[in-house]
Design a protein around this motif. Structure first.
Motif, PDB file in Angstrom:
ATOM      1  N   ALA A 123       9.489 -10.768   4.171  1.00 43.71           N
ATOM      2  CA  ALA A 123       8.498 -11.219   5.164  1.00 43.71           C
ATOM      3  C   ALA A 123       7.845 -10.073   5.926  1.00 43.71           C
ATOM      4  O   ALA A 123       6.755 -10.239   6.473  1.00 43.71           O
ATOM      5  N   LEU A 124       8.498  -8.903   5.959  1.00 39.92           N
ATOM      6  CA  LEU A 124       8.020  -7.797   6.788  1.00 39.92           C
ATOM      7  C   LEU A 124       7.096  -6.866   6.014  1.00 39.92           C
ATOM      8  O   LEU A 124       7.292  -6.639   4.819  1.00 39.92           O
ATOM      9  N   SER A 125       6.096  -6.306   6.713  1.00 40.90           N
ATOM     10  CA  SER A 125       5.101  -5.411   6.103  1.00 40.90           C
ATOM     11  C   SER A 125       5.201  -4.020   6.722  1.00 40.90           C
ATOM     12  O   SER A 125       5.896  -3.807   7.720  1.00 40.90           O
ATOM     13  N   SER A 126       4.479  -3.074   6.139  1.00 40.47           N
ATOM     14  CA  SER A 126       4.572  -1.676   6.571  1.00 40.47           C
ATOM     15  C   SER A 126       3.577  -1.364   7.686  1.00 40.47           C
ATOM     16  O   SER A 126       2.374  -1.231   7.438  1.00 40.47           O
ATOM     17  N   THR A 127       4.092  -1.227   8.893  1.00 40.83           N
ATOM     18  CA  THR A 127       3.244  -0.858  10.036  1.00 40.83           C
ATOM     19  C   THR A 127       2.657   0.534   9.844  1.00 40.83           C
ATOM     20  O   THR A 127       1.469   0.767  10.089  1.00 40.83           O
ATOM     21  N   ALA A 128       3.471   1.486   9.386  1.00 44.27           N
ATOM     22  CA  ALA A 128       3.032   2.880   9.257  1.00 44.27           C
ATOM     23  C   ALA A 128       1.852   3.003   8.298  1.00 44.27           C
ATOM     24  O   ALA A 128       0.853   3.672   8.603  1.00 44.27           O
ATOM     25  N   ILE A 129       1.944   2.370   7.135  1.00 39.92           N
ATOM     26  CA  ILE A 129       0.894   2.500   6.118  1.00 39.92           C
ATOM     27  C   ILE A 129      -0.377   1.781   6.544  1.00 39.92           C
ATOM     28  O   ILE A 129      -1.481   2.338   6.494  1.00 39.92           O
ATOM     29  N   VAL A 130      -0.236   0.538   6.970  1.00 40.75           N
ATOM     30  CA  VAL A 130      -1.411  -0.297   7.269  1.00 40.75           C
ATOM     31  C   VAL A 130      -2.197   0.265   8.448  1.00 40.75           C
ATOM     32  O   VAL A 130      -3.433   0.371   8.392  1.00 40.75           O
ATOM     33  N   ILE A 131      -1.502   0.631   9.534  1.00 38.70           N
ATOM     34  CA  ILE A 131      -2.205   1.156  10.715  1.00 38.70           C
ATOM     35  C   ILE A 131      -2.898   2.470  10.388  1.00 38.70           C
ATOM     36  O   ILE A 131      -4.019   2.722  10.849  1.00 38.70           O
ATOM     37  N   LYS A 132      -2.264   3.316   9.580  1.00 41.14           N
ATOM     38  CA  LYS A 132      -2.876   4.590   9.201  1.00 41.14           C
ATOM     39  C   LYS A 132      -4.174   4.356   8.429  1.00 41.14           C
ATOM     40  O   LYS A 132      -5.201   4.993   8.705  1.00 41.14           O
ATOM     41  N   ILE A 133      -4.147   3.436   7.480  1.00 44.31           N
ATOM     42  CA  ILE A 133      -5.342   3.162   6.672  1.00 44.31           C
ATOM     43  C   ILE A 133      -6.444   2.549   7.530  1.00 44.31           C
ATOM     44  O   ILE A 133      -7.621   2.927   7.429  1.00 44.31           O
ATOM     45  N   LEU A 134      -6.081   1.611   8.400  1.00 43.69           N
ATOM     46  CA  LEU A 134      -7.077   0.992   9.282  1.00 43.69           C
ATOM     47  C   LEU A 134      -7.704   2.022  10.216  1.00 43.69           C
ATOM     48  O   LEU A 134      -8.913   1.985  10.475  1.00 43.69           O
ATOM     49  N   SER A 135      -6.879   2.950  10.729  1.00 48.21           N
ATOM     50  CA  SER A 135      -7.393   3.991  11.629  1.00 48.21           C
ATOM     51  C   SER A 135      -8.368   4.900  10.902  1.00 48.21           C
ATOM     52  O   SER A 135      -9.423   5.265  11.441  1.00 48.21           O
ATOM     53  N   GLU A 136      -8.025   5.283   9.682  1.00 49.52           N
ATOM     54  CA  GLU A 136      -8.902   6.160   8.904  1.00 49.52           C
ATOM     55  C   GLU A 136     -10.230   5.482   8.591  1.00 49.52           C
ATOM     56  O   GLU A 136     -11.272   6.135   8.532  1.00 49.52           O
ATOM     57  N   LYS A 137     -10.203   4.170   8.393  1.00 48.18           N
ATOM     58  CA  LYS A 137     -11.434   3.421   8.090  1.00 48.18           C
ATOM     59  C   LYS A 137     -12.190   3.016   9.352  1.00 48.18           C
ATOM     60  O   LYS A 137     -13.297   2.476   9.267  1.00 48.18           O
ATOM     61  N   GLY A 138     -11.585   3.254  10.530  1.00 49.51           N
ATOM     62  CA  GLY A 138     -12.229   2.892  11.792  1.00 49.51           C
ATOM     63  C   GLY A 138     -12.336   1.393  12.002  1.00 49.51           C
ATOM     64  O   GLY A 138     -13.299   0.895  12.579  1.00 49.51           O
ATOM     65  N   GLU A 139     -11.318   0.633  11.543  1.00 47.28           N
ATOM     66  CA  GLU A 139     -11.385  -0.828  11.590  1.00 47.28           C
ATOM     67  C   GLU A 139     -10.321  -1.449  12.484  1.00 47.28           C
ATOM     68  O   GLU A 139     -10.091  -2.660  12.426  1.00 47.28           O
ATOM     69  N   ILE A 140      -9.668  -0.632  13.320  1.00 51.76           N
ATOM     70  CA  ILE A 140      -8.632  -1.170  14.207  1.00 51.76           C
ATOM     71  C   ILE A 140      -9.208  -2.219  15.152  1.00 51.76           C
ATOM     72  O   ILE A 140      -8.566  -3.231  15.459  1.00 51.76           O
ATOM     73  N   ASP A 141     -10.439  -1.991  15.647  1.00 47.45           N
ATOM     74  CA  ASP A 141     -11.042  -2.895  16.630  1.00 47.45           C
ATOM     75  C   ASP A 141     -11.843  -4.032  15.998  1.00 47.45           C
ATOM     76  O   ASP A 141     -12.461  -4.817  16.706  1.00 47.45           O
ATOM     77  N   SER A 142     -11.863  -4.100  14.681  1.00 48.67           N
ATOM     78  CA  SER A 142     -12.564  -5.199  14.009  1.00 48.67           C
ATOM     79  C   SER A 142     -11.731  -6.476  14.118  1.00 48.67           C
ATOM     80  O   SER A 142     -10.533  -6.416  14.415  1.00 48.67           O
ATOM     81  N   PRO A 143     -12.321  -7.659  13.890  1.00 46.57           N
ATOM     82  CA  PRO A 143     -11.531  -8.901  13.968  1.00 46.57           C
ATOM     83  C   PRO A 143     -10.310  -8.891  13.055  1.00 46.57           C
ATOM     84  O   PRO A 143      -9.221  -9.290  13.457  1.00 46.57           O
ATOM     85  N   HIS A 144     -10.503  -8.428  11.805  1.00 47.55           N
ATOM     86  CA  HIS A 144      -9.338  -8.406  10.904  1.00 47.55           C
ATOM     87  C   HIS A 144      -8.346  -7.320  11.330  1.00 47.55           C
ATOM     88  O   HIS A 144      -7.136  -7.496  11.179  1.00 47.55           O
ATOM     89  N   GLY A 145      -8.846  -6.203  11.904  1.00 46.43           N
ATOM     90  CA  GLY A 145      -7.953  -5.148  12.372  1.00 46.43           C
ATOM     91  C   GLY A 145      -7.051  -5.624  13.497  1.00 46.43           C
ATOM     92  O   GLY A 145      -5.840  -5.360  13.500  1.00 46.43           O
ATOM     93  N   LYS A 146      -7.631  -6.333  14.466  1.00 43.34           N
ATOM     94  CA  LYS A 146      -6.836  -6.843  15.590  1.00 43.34           C
ATOM     95  C   LYS A 146      -5.834  -7.897  15.135  1.00 43.34           C
ATOM     96  O   LYS A 146      -4.706  -7.963  15.645  1.00 43.34           O
ATOM     97  N   THR A 147      -6.244  -8.727  14.173  1.00 41.16           N
ATOM     98  CA  THR A 147      -5.331  -9.759  13.667  1.00 41.16           C
ATOM     99  C   THR A 147      -4.171  -9.126  12.914  1.00 41.16           C
ATOM    100  O   THR A 147      -3.011  -9.535  13.071  1.00 41.16           O
ATOM    101  N   ILE A 148      -4.470  -8.127  12.080  1.00 37.22           N
ATOM    102  CA  ILE A 148      -3.417  -7.406  11.351  1.00 37.22           C
ATOM    103  C   ILE A 148      -2.453  -6.750  12.331  1.00 37.22           C
ATOM    104  O   ILE A 148      -1.225  -6.830  12.171  1.00 37.22           O
TER     105      ILE A 148
END
Length: 653
Positions: A123-148
């Motif tokens: 059930a658990l996912s990788s916080t380290a990998i996903v947040i790093k990729i979202l940060s590099e793409k500049g999508e942390i503040d997007s709707p899907h970024g905030k939901t993730i």
């Protein structure tokens, strides 16, 4: 003196450098490189590592640092802002993924404890990998970024009770009633400890340490707090992982939390890299090669199940199918805490060696596929939107269909959207806002903002905004792929609409202009322009030259910074620093009713009045007969200190 561990660390980091450099070329996260390093250098690979046990101990320190930093970053204010996504989205995803995987596992292994345990680790996912990729793409503040982000935080929180529940699954707790009472007592003790330490002891201690201005003393103090609370937790029979999280949580309530986090991050990154290497070292490559069909099948099944429940959880939050697909694919890998729980399961004999090797193989494969799934998630989401989007667009749409004409359409209600909305209201411009966050729509609609819920990548939604007769559309969202879709869709419907697009990076300008956008405003360059404008003004470079410089940059689509003309030289003459300022005449100003001649600003304050604004009238270079009146706005030039004196005098303070 033995140098076995030192030799092994040199080999590990040396191989890691080569692998990660290669992976960086193809945009794959470093975590995958560390896993591959472990596989290559471990006992089942080339056998380069001898001190496997010592490396494993360092890996456990890495997990403690990970939990410690998560605790420090655990801001109750930020959690409150995304509480709905965290509670509904995160809990739904973890709960139903666990139940679904547990039922499938029970069908094959017929052991309820092992089945539930497998549900936990799946059930658990990788916080380290996903947040790093979202940060590099500049999508942390997007709707899907905030939901993730909300779902990942929920997983990290839920992982703690999962770890505590492992002994129960192993059948080591004989008296459930006694164990439950003891667990409640320990929970109360932990809550009291957190409250007392975070409220009274730790802030005072850190303040006293910080006063010494000794950086090394502050760092040692942070480490003592971390490992001291871990030791106390272990003494109470509580998981050391939970102890590390509690230690971080205690420090997070201190004003020194940011400094503590900055000091710990290098340690966390080093030890966490060792953790991922150690995971790779544990993989039995012979077992993996012998069971390739089974591993691939189960990997695809895990990705499908996790993606499906991620999509369902996001749809429950009333996001469109496109956002839901991106969220689902982004959290489809196995996470760091899964390895922690799996190791615990091995120590309690819940998993046998073959099952553990199967878990490692699937986990490493899902992590390896994760960057590619996230890279192409937007395109897959577009396909889903095309075939399923029409069934999803009715969600609380409030049937937009505006009758406005020659109006402004604002896509996204973040900081830019809000400011633009205020400007439109002040200028009496007809406008409408489209926002993807249903909570934002509900909140702002109560304030009277003409805002509606909908996905702007869908042509049907844009038509309901009467885009055919709109004059301008401003796109102010943080999803690069969605921005391109919106530009293309808008231009197909109304080729004459003027599109202004805000983007994060200059590299996106050309593609957006080619799609039909009239103006593209990159945040990074606009910020730099504002900064260098203020710098050049302080050097008293003529404003005309600065404006020409800025126009040249913008005219060239921000392609490059040109050199300032050589004829402009700052600091050639010694000019005292001066400031132009506007000051409103206050009701209690003692100068009201007096004229400029008798006030004699030039001699008394070394100041000159440039012009006066009186309601809608502007009086340039007023003569000595002009009389000061209440609510006049006086624009004058003087030295900064003199301006401050005049401000107090004219404000009536």
């Amino acid at each position: 003196m033995e140098y076995g561990l030192l030799n092994d660390l040199v080999i590990l980091f040396g191989v890691s450098i080569v692998v990660i450099l290669l992976f960086n070329k193809i945009k794959i996260p470093a975590v995958v490189g560390f896993l591959l390093t472990g596989i290559m250098a471990g006992p089942y690979g080339l056998g380069l590592i001898k001190s496997v046990h010592e490396v494993d101990l360092l890996a456990e320190v890495g997990i403690l640092f990970l939990l410690f930093t998560i605790g420090i970053e655990f801001s109750f204010k930020e959690i409150f802002e995304i509480k709905k996504s965290l509670i509904i989205g995160g809990t739904t995803q973890v709960l139903f993924t666990t139940i679904f995987v547990s039922l499938i596992s029970y069908f094959f292994i017929n052991n309820i404890s092992e089945a539930v345990f497998i549900g936990f680790i799946a059930a658990l996912s990788s916080t380290a990998i996903v947040i790093k990729i979202l940060s590099e793409k500049g999508e942390i503040d997007s709707p899907h970024g905030k939901t993730i982000l909300a779902i990942l935080i929920a997983q990290d929180i839920i992982a703690i009770p999962m770890i505590l529940f492992v002994p129960y699954l192993a059948g080591e707790q004989t008296s459930v009633s006694f164990s439950l009472h003891w667990l409640i007592l320990k929970a109360v003790l932990v809550i009291i400890m957190v409250f007392v330490l975070s409220k009274y002891i730790i802030p005072y201690l850190l303040f006293q340490i910080a006063r010494t201005k000794m950086r090394e003393l502050f760092l040692i103090c942070i480490l003592v707090i971390c490992f001291g609370i871990v030791w106390i937790s272990a003494s109470l029979g509580i998981s050391v992982a939970l102890g590390a999280f509690i230690a971080g949580l205690i420090i997070s309530e201190s004003e020194f939390s940011h400094q503590a986090l900055g000091n710990i991050l290098p340690f966390r990154d080093v030890f966490l890299s060792i953790f991922f290497v150690s995971i790779g070292m544990l993989l039995n490559t012979k077992y993996a090669l012998e069971h390739i069909p089974l591993i691939i099948t189960l990997t695809l099944l895990v990705i499908a199940i996790k993606s499906a429940w991620g999509i369902i959880s996001t749809l429950l939050l009333k996001y469109p199918i496109r956002t839901a697909v991106v969220v689902g694919l982004s959290i489809s890998q196995i996470g760091e805490f899964s390895f922690v729980i799996a190791k615990s399961g091995m120590s309690y004999k819940i998993l046998d060696e073959n099952t553990y090797q199967l878990f490692l193989s699937i986990s490493i494969l899902t992590i390896g596929l994760s960057p590619f799934l996230m890279r192409y998630a937007a395109k897959l989401a577009d396909i889903a939107q095309k075939y399923l989007g029409k069934r999803n667009t009715h969600l609380k749409l409030d049937f937009i269909k505006t009758k406005l004409k020659d109006h402004l359409i604002i896509i996204g209600y973040g900081v830019t959207g809000k400011n633009l909305s205020k400007a439109a209201i002040a200028s009496k411009i007809s406008y409408v806002v489209l926002e993807l966050n249903p909570d934002t729509v509900e909140r702002e609609k109560k304030k009277g903002i003409p805002i509606y819920y909908g996905d702007a990548t869908t042509d049907g939604i844009l038509r309901q905004l009467n885009i055919d007769e709109a004059r301008i559309m401003v796109i102010a969202i943080n999803d690069p792929h969605a921005i391109r879709r919106i530009v293309s869709t808008a231009k197909n419907i109304n080729p004459n609409i003027h599109l202004i697009v805000r983007t994060r990076h200059i590299s996106e300008i050309n593609s957006l202009l080619n799609l039909g956008a009239e103006e593209v405003v990159p945040e990074e360059y606009e910020t730099s322009i504002e900064i260098f404008t203020r710098v050049l003004l302080k050097y008293l470079i003529p404003l005309e030259e600065i404006d020409n410089f800025i126009d040249e940059i913008r005219a060239n689509s921000y392609k490059l910074f040109r050199a300032i003309p050589k004829k402009v030289k700052a600091g050639e003459i010694d000019i005292p620093e001066v400031t132009v300022s506007s000051i409103k005449i206050g009701k209690k100003c003692l100068l009201i009713g007096k004229n400029l001649k008798e006030l004699d600003f030039r001699n008394k304050f070394n100041a000159a009045i440039l012009f006066v604004r009186k309601e809608k009238e502007v009086i340039t270079n007023p003569n000595g007969d002009y009389t000061i009146k209440k609510n006049d706005i006086v624009y004058l030039i003087s030295e900064p200190l003199k301006i401050n004196e005049l401000r107090k005098l004219l404000n009536g303070k």
